[in-house]
Design a protein around this motif. Structure first.
Motif, PDB file in Angstrom:
ATOM      1  N   UNK A 117     -20.133  19.662 -55.200  1.00  0.00           N
ATOM      2  CA  UNK A 117     -19.205  20.411 -54.511  1.00  0.00           C
ATOM      3  C   UNK A 117     -18.470  21.444 -55.307  1.00  0.00           C
ATOM      4  N   UNK A 118     -18.081  21.276 -56.405  1.00  0.00           N
ATOM      5  CA  UNK A 118     -17.654  22.120 -57.339  1.00  0.00           C
ATOM      6  C   UNK A 118     -18.372  23.283 -57.562  1.00  0.00           C
ATOM      7  N   UNK A 119     -19.817  23.025 -57.668  1.00  0.00           N
ATOM      8  CA  UNK A 119     -20.653  24.132 -57.985  1.00  0.00           C
ATOM      9  C   UNK A 119     -20.891  25.215 -57.121  1.00  0.00           C
ATOM     10  N   UNK A 120     -21.146  24.545 -55.849  1.00  0.00           N
ATOM     11  CA  UNK A 120     -21.218  25.431 -54.673  1.00  0.00           C
ATOM     12  C   UNK A 120     -19.886  26.195 -54.256  1.00  0.00           C
ATOM     13  N   UNK A 121     -18.731  25.539 -54.659  1.00  0.00           N
ATOM     14  CA  UNK A 121     -17.471  26.229 -54.195  1.00  0.00           C
ATOM     15  C   UNK A 121     -17.374  27.531 -55.186  1.00  0.00           C
ATOM     16  N   UNK A 122     -17.799  27.195 -56.679  1.00  0.00           N
ATOM     17  CA  UNK A 122     -17.567  28.263 -57.546  1.00  0.00           C
ATOM     18  C   UNK A 122     -18.505  29.242 -57.217  1.00  0.00           C
ATOM     19  N   UNK A 123     -19.873  29.090 -56.710  1.00  0.00           N
ATOM     20  CA  UNK A 123     -20.679  30.187 -56.525  1.00  0.00           C
ATOM     21  C   UNK A 123     -20.068  31.069 -55.217  1.00  0.00           C
ATOM     22  N   UNK A 124     -19.264  30.103 -54.300  1.00  0.00           N
ATOM     23  CA  UNK A 124     -18.758  31.281 -53.288  1.00  0.00           C
ATOM     24  C   UNK A 124     -17.689  32.262 -53.665  1.00  0.00           C
ATOM     25  N   UNK A 361     -11.343  23.102 -62.656  1.00  0.00           N
ATOM     26  CA  UNK A 361     -12.831  23.094 -63.001  1.00  0.00           C
ATOM     27  C   UNK A 361     -13.840  23.861 -62.216  1.00  0.00           C
ATOM     28  N   UNK A 362     -13.630  24.144 -61.001  1.00  0.00           N
ATOM     29  CA  UNK A 362     -14.414  25.066 -60.146  1.00  0.00           C
ATOM     30  C   UNK A 362     -14.152  26.426 -60.637  1.00  0.00           C
TER      31      UNK A 362
END
Length: 387
Positions: A117-124, A361-362
């Motif tokens: 979840x954090x990974x995709x949010x960071x990419x956004x 962390x994001x």
């Protein structure tokens, strides 16, 4: 990254959405080898990934298992993770996703669905993801048998690999990991009536007990943290029959390749204790240790970015557990692990994630990806020639 603290502000605004998505992802059970559940979870993640990256996933199916890949043409950084868990189908009914204050619990919440979840949010949060690749596999918990070639191939085309497995409970990233091996021992004896004529039998349970004691000594002989742990055990058919067959799984962990090789030689040299019993050993070194040398430049970079964000700089931890980062480091690609959620209790009933740490962390991951996307390659070298 002209305004690094803007990343943190943006991530904080998405906290509630991240918690909602985490609940959805935990509810999408993804037990090892359960193809319908893994497929359904992959469908969910494919949509989230396309939204974040602006391009569809490639579904790489190996032996029926669906791995998700978003390759970049000029791949400067690879984000790596897995969406399978260790929990059997139905666990969610007895242990549903639960939020109490700032703590979330549920099967797979820490290992590693919050990290995804954090990974995709960071990419956004990033304006340009054209040089960022993402790989989510679905067999990490069972040894990455089908995904390993894909992981190594994508790592070799990348300047650096960021593994979104969980951080330590106090937020440290992971710069080194033990290597690991898995072995399966099969003992064959001879069945007989346990009450009438047990002397005619060859007791496979007794034989495997001798082997367990020998295996324990292999780990105890080392003072550098090598563990040799008997795990899954089965033997016998009925209570009044001398067992004809027994099987045993063995988990081995060590900080050095030399230690893994020592134990590997010893296990393959095991011999039966009981006359006429037979012993077959299967297995080999699965993951070589992850060396801290390759992680140090990335650790220094993430610590600088943390300072720019105004959050505590994470230290680098040595983790006993292995991950797919072992594979990417072993082929010489700079790798930093533990960039996912802050939490603990992986594989246990009390597995948890600190929700209040998800935004920071994001933002930290977004800042690191942004910086690596504009850098020349981080120094890399061949560490281990993998088999």
């Amino acid at each position: 990254m002209d305004h690094p603290r803007a990343l943190l502000d943006a991530a904080k605004r998405l906290r509630a959405e991240m918690v909602d998505r985490l609940g959805t992802l935990v509810a999408a059970e993804s037990a090892p080898g359960s193809l319908p559940h893994l497929d359904a979870c992959a469908d969910l993640l494919a949509g989230w990934g396309e939204e974040a990256l602006g391009r569809p996933a490639r579904r790489v199916v190996v032996d029926g298992l669906p791995h998700l890949l978003w390759p970049a043409t000029h791949q400067r950084v690879l984000l790596l993770g897995h969406f399978d868990t260790v929990f059997p189908v139905g666990t969610i009914r007895s242990r549903p996703f639960t939020v109490r204050k700032d703590i979330a619990t549920g099967p797979g919440v820490c290992d590693m669905k919050a990290g995804i979840v954090q990974m995709f949010t960071a990419l956004r949060l990033l304006d340009d993801t054209s040089t960022v690749g993402v790989l989510l596999t679905c067999d990490e918990e069972t040894g990455s048998v089908t995904s390993r070639p894909l992981i190594e191939r994508e790592a070799r085309r990348s300047g650096a690999v960021l593994v979104c497995e969980a951080a330590t409970p106090d937020g440290q990233v992971k710069v080194a990991r033990k290597g690991g091996s898995v072995y399966h021992l099969t003992v064959r004896g001879r069945a007989a009536h346990a009450g009438v004529e047990p002397q005619r039998g060859i007791n496979a349970t007794v034989e495997v007990a001798h082997q367990i004691l020998t295996l324990r000594a292999l780990g105890a002989a080392d003072s550098a943290g090598t563990s040799v742990t008997p795990t899954l055990l089965s033997a016998g058919t009925t209570t009044n029959t001398v067992p004809e067959r027994a099987s045993l799984a063995v988990d081995v962990r060590a900080w050095t390749t030399a230690e893994l090789e020592r134990v590997d030689r010893a296990i393959h040299a095991l011999a039966p204790f009981l006359p006429e019993a037979t012993l077959v050993v299967e297995g080999r070194i699965n993951r070589h240790p992850m060396s801290p040398e390759l992680a140090r430049p990335l650790l220094e970079l993430v610590q600088r970015i943390a300072g720019q964000l105004g959050i505590p700089a994470p230290a680098g931890a040595h983790a006993a557990g292995a991950s797919d980062g072992n594979f990417t480091a072993a082929v010489g690609v700079p790798t930093l692990d533990g960039l996912g959620a802050v939490g603990g209790g992986a594989h246990a009933q009390d597995e948890y994630v600190d929700l209040d740490r998800m935004p920071e962390r994001t933002a930290l991951l977004a800042g690191l990806v942004d910086r690596l996307s504009t850098m020349e390659r981080v120094e890399r070298r061949s560490v281990v020639e993998t088999p």
